[in-house]
Design a protein around this motif. Sequence first.
Motif, PDB file in Angstrom:
ATOM      1  N   ASP A   3     -17.632 -37.960   2.282  1.00  0.00           N
ATOM      2  CA  ASP A   3     -18.495 -36.801   2.162  1.00  0.00           C
ATOM      3  C   ASP A   3     -18.023 -35.837   1.083  1.00  0.00           C
ATOM      4  O   ASP A   3     -18.472 -34.710   1.021  1.00  0.00           O
ATOM      5  CB  ASP A   3     -18.593 -36.076   3.503  1.00  0.00           C
ATOM      6  CG  ASP A   3     -17.247 -35.512   3.951  1.00  0.00           C
ATOM      7  OD1 ASP A   3     -16.222 -35.940   3.392  1.00  0.00           O
ATOM      8  OD2 ASP A   3     -17.230 -34.653   4.857  1.00  0.00           O
ATOM      9  N   GLU A 110     -25.695 -27.009   9.727  1.00  0.00           N
ATOM     10  CA  GLU A 110     -26.659 -27.498   8.732  1.00  0.00           C
ATOM     11  C   GLU A 110     -26.353 -26.931   7.349  1.00  0.00           C
ATOM     12  O   GLU A 110     -26.467 -27.647   6.338  1.00  0.00           O
ATOM     13  CB  GLU A 110     -28.081 -27.124   9.170  1.00  0.00           C
ATOM     14  CG  GLU A 110     -28.580 -27.950  10.347  1.00  0.00           C
ATOM     15  CD  GLU A 110     -29.962 -27.534  10.812  1.00  0.00           C
ATOM     16  OE1 GLU A 110     -30.641 -28.361  11.438  1.00  0.00           O
ATOM     17  OE2 GLU A 110     -30.360 -26.376  10.557  1.00  0.00           O
ATOM     18  N   GLY A 113     -23.581 -28.978   5.986  1.00  0.00           N
ATOM     19  CA  GLY A 113     -23.768 -30.427   5.981  1.00  0.00           C
ATOM     20  C   GLY A 113     -22.856 -31.186   6.928  1.00  0.00           C
ATOM     21  O   GLY A 113     -22.443 -32.306   6.628  1.00  0.00           O
ATOM     22  N   ALA A 115     -22.656 -33.283   9.883  1.00  0.00           N
ATOM     23  CA  ALA A 115     -23.567 -34.060  10.737  1.00  0.00           C
ATOM     24  C   ALA A 115     -23.087 -34.127  12.181  1.00  0.00           C
ATOM     25  O   ALA A 115     -23.887 -33.987  13.117  1.00  0.00           O
ATOM     26  CB  ALA A 115     -23.714 -35.474  10.170  1.00  0.00           C
ATOM     27  N   GLU A 116     -21.801 -34.355  12.387  1.00  0.00           N
ATOM     28  CA  GLU A 116     -21.290 -34.495  13.758  1.00  0.00           C
ATOM     29  C   GLU A 116     -21.467 -33.201  14.540  1.00  0.00           C
ATOM     30  O   GLU A 116     -21.861 -33.217  15.715  1.00  0.00           O
ATOM     31  CB  GLU A 116     -19.816 -34.893  13.710  1.00  0.00           C
ATOM     32  CG  GLU A 116     -19.221 -35.241  15.066  1.00  0.00           C
ATOM     33  CD  GLU A 116     -17.781 -35.701  14.960  1.00  0.00           C
ATOM     34  OE1 GLU A 116     -17.045 -35.548  15.950  1.00  0.00           O
ATOM     35  OE2 GLU A 116     -17.387 -36.207  13.885  1.00  0.00           O
ATOM     36  N   GLN A 118     -23.661 -30.850  13.837  1.00  0.00           N
ATOM     37  CA  GLN A 118     -25.103 -30.671  14.039  1.00  0.00           C
ATOM     38  C   GLN A 118     -25.562 -31.422  15.285  1.00  0.00           C
ATOM     39  O   GLN A 118     -26.311 -30.895  16.112  1.00  0.00           O
ATOM     40  CB  GLN A 118     -25.877 -31.201  12.829  1.00  0.00           C
ATOM     41  CG  GLN A 118     -25.789 -30.349  11.582  1.00  0.00           C
ATOM     42  CD  GLN A 118     -26.518 -31.002  10.425  1.00  0.00           C
ATOM     43  OE1 GLN A 118     -27.690 -31.362  10.550  1.00  0.00           O
ATOM     44  NE2 GLN A 118     -25.846 -31.180   9.300  1.00  0.00           N
ATOM     45  N   ALA A 119     -25.115 -32.678  15.416  1.00  0.00           N
ATOM     46  CA  ALA A 119     -25.508 -33.491  16.570  1.00  0.00           C
ATOM     47  C   ALA A 119     -25.041 -32.854  17.862  1.00  0.00           C
ATOM     48  O   ALA A 119     -25.776 -32.835  18.860  1.00  0.00           O
ATOM     49  CB  ALA A 119     -24.938 -34.896  16.431  1.00  0.00           C
ATOM     50  N   ARG A 148     -29.071 -37.797  13.793  1.00  0.00           N
ATOM     51  CA  ARG A 148     -27.857 -37.375  13.072  1.00  0.00           C
ATOM     52  C   ARG A 148     -26.730 -38.385  13.263  1.00  0.00           C
ATOM     53  O   ARG A 148     -25.841 -38.502  12.424  1.00  0.00           O
ATOM     54  CB  ARG A 148     -27.383 -36.001  13.562  1.00  0.00           C
ATOM     55  CG  ARG A 148     -28.295 -34.853  13.286  1.00  0.00           C
ATOM     56  CD  ARG A 148     -28.470 -34.549  11.804  1.00  0.00           C
ATOM     57  NE  ARG A 148     -29.160 -33.293  11.590  1.00  0.00           N
ATOM     58  CZ  ARG A 148     -30.462 -33.112  11.702  1.00  0.00           C
ATOM     59  NH1 ARG A 148     -31.227 -34.137  12.032  1.00  0.00           N
ATOM     60  NH2 ARG A 148     -31.018 -31.946  11.482  1.00  0.00           N
TER      61      ARG A 148
END
Length: 447
Positions: A3, A110, A113, A115-116, A118-119, A148
Amino acid sequence: MGDRDEPGTIGRRVQRLRVARGLTQKQLAEPVYTPAYVSTLEAGRVRPSDEALRHLADRLGVEFDELATGRPARLVTELRLRLTEAQRTLAAGAAETAVEQYTGLLAEAETHGLAEEQAAALLGLGECCLETGELEEGRGYFERAEARLADAPLTARVPALRGRAVAHYLAGELRYAVYLLESTLDELNRSGLHDPDALLLLYSGAIGPYMDMGAHARAAQAAEFALALAPQAGDPALVARMHRSVARTLLAEGRLAEADASLAKAAELYRGLRLRTELAHCHWMRGYVYAQNGELERAEHEMREALHMLSANRAALYSSQLTVELADVLHRRDRSGEAAELLRGVLGGLSPERGAVHAAAAHRLLGIIAEDAGRTEEAEEHYVRALSLLERAGAAGDLADLCRLLGDLLRRGGRVEAALDAYRTGLGHRTAPGTTTLGPAPAQPQL
């Protein structure tokens, strides 16, 4: 580091930090690299290796992740700390406060960025919606959380899958809920992914839809599997609180890796607290089995234990459903007045979109109590309401029984044609006891 930012972005970041610290390219490069390499890197014409980034991060006084991604190293740890705090809030039953916390966390995750994270926030929002009965909105959050985690192992997606299934079940979509749960169980067990927490979530989530569909043998087996998988813990809330406090201290001291480890332990324990709801379902199932066997005192004990566990979590919708079944046991123990009082108290929290099968069961039992007391018009009204709810949910076995009750009531009142219509409707829904249109049972876990 999959990332990390593009070379041009990293180069501009290195240049900005170097200038801010008053370093020349030569000073930044020494003693390992050359000024020309730093110049090329700052221009974005070379992708730096991990070793080069670690050297530069050390010289610039920042963490590797911050140089590679632009995110301050403390950011992820602080977000995780706040996620565990939101988990604690929800575990304590303050769903509305938890929604505010998770919403803010989702926006931050968000922005950066992550993702984990966010989930995790989306999953928390979905769980809040299950608590408050906002099923369609909750299903949307679970679907987004699953998206996600599309590249994560199946075990990581299980909480979102289970959340979707429960939302469908509570909305009266029984067969699709069972399909989601059984297909996930089958994939986990056949592939040898033995994750006790994941399996416990799935098996306990399947009990309710199994029961409402008449698949009693599968429900009983799922309950036994869930109880066998249940983690043994003393008071996880106290331990989790300790880990959160330790994490705060470590974070303040800059010991980020240790803080992350402490937060991971706290998050695991809070998940355990959420599993309290799942274990309550197992006591609920045991109570049902005792009731079917005529052991009404033991049935009442198990159901009250389950109700206590659910009430401690403020799981209002589940509590309402369980109260209906407890009322049935009380009625069978000749405590009809107490049963009717319980039913009238919970009907306001049930509807066609929120617990249709149990709302129908409440009306059915109130109809029986009214009929026993000679209030035939009231009884008929309750039966008709129950019939409408069950037709919507597709609960065939319960429909057949209810049509018989309504038909008998109408026949005794001399309304033979209406009674025949009710009987015919019931015959159209009649199935052999315990059968459904479900396919083969999923593979069993290796306990």
